[in-house]
Design an enzyme around this catalytic site. Sequence first.
Site, PDB file in Angstrom:
ATOM      1  N   THR A  39       0.822  -1.220   0.000  1.00  7.32           N
ATOM      2  CA  THR A  39       0.000   0.000   0.000  1.00  7.32           C
ATOM      3  C   THR A  39       0.851   1.264   0.000  1.00  7.32           C
ATOM      4  OG1 THR A  39      -1.461   1.311   1.420  1.00  7.32           O
ATOM      5  CG2 THR A  39      -0.083  -0.285   2.524  1.00  7.32           C
ATOM      6  N   TYR A  96      -1.663   0.270  10.277  1.00 11.10           N
ATOM      7  CA  TYR A  96      -1.913  -0.420   9.004  1.00 11.10           C
ATOM      8  C   TYR A  96      -0.688  -0.329   8.084  1.00 11.10           C
ATOM      9  CZ  TYR A  96      -3.503  -1.100   4.231  1.00 11.10           C
ATOM     10  OH  TYR A  96      -3.597  -1.512   2.925  1.00 11.10           O
TER      11      TYR A  96
END
Length: 333
Positions: free
Chosen positions: A119, A143
């Site tokens: 990501t 995250y």
Amino acid sequence: MTKRVLVTGGAGYIGSHAAHALVDRGDEVVIIDRLSTGFDWLVPAAADLVVADIGDTERVASLLQDGGFDAIMHFAGSIVVPESVADPLSYYENNTVKSRGLIECAVRAGVPHFVFSSTAAVYGSVGSEPVAEDTPLRPESPYGSSKLMTEIMLADAARAHDLTYGVLRYFNVAGADPAGRTGQSTKGATHLIKVAVEAAVGKREGIEIFGEDYQTADGTCVRDYIHVTDLVAAHLLALDRLRDGGDSLTANLGYGHGFSVKEVLQTVDDVAGPIRKTMGPRRPGDAASIVADASKARRELNWQPQHDDLTGIVEDALRWERHLQTRNEATTN
Ligand code: UDP
């Protein structure tokens, strides 16, 4: 060697698109998914579905042992940034610890290639310039950190063992399979285009715009929205590169240009008819503008995106949302 791929999270949004794309071109596909957010009806009929948690390393090890796999595509993971802030340890468990176990199983079973779904959150706050892969990695959420840790483990494992990898860092993934076989089906999704098409089909009353006082042309945040089909195509190219003996690679996936929240919502209005919008405060943690420099994927993978068109992305997302609605009505009647 057989072209046989274990797809983790293959019943989820991006994983199911990858599973379809692999099956379409003739790879054998086995999916492992615990169906916590995914659905078995998104999985291609030609793929085998193993309903299990990737954290069940005994199960994964026995699947891989003598399974004839030459690759793993790893999509399984948790992806909601605010949730990761509230419950970091479950993110490190799901995204980092379980990935460690999976990589170890791959190494032990001699699976030679690993493609990992990462990501842009590994970069943290960035300026308004497109973000290239050599940008310092300073994730600002558990995250992002949980994904970065997996990137690091993969790189170290690849140095020590007979393993090559592709790490693909996603910007804002949207849209759905143009053939209508799968799409974003997660309940309670928070992503802009998904929320907007849910509003367009009447699943929500409207949408809140999170802040219009950013330093951007119209004051709303700018993101690089990439069609899931183009995103998945890059995964297959990365896998092919590894299968051809190519080096491991880390690459961004985006189009290299962005749209503001207002531009996206205008496109949804144009495609679906006007949706109700309300202006709200900034959402904590949002950067003004995040756009990929994805020239490396184009250069190294010969990636040639075919769906770089916001209207098309919204149309595909909307078609899928209508499909979900019909499906829901059919199953609740
Ligand atoms: N956004 C918004 N309303 C929503 C959902 C998102 O205004 O209901 C904005 C959000 O603040 C961000 C952009 O849309 O500026 C993209 O957010 P999303 O959650 O889709 O992706 P992110 O960039 O956070 O990964």
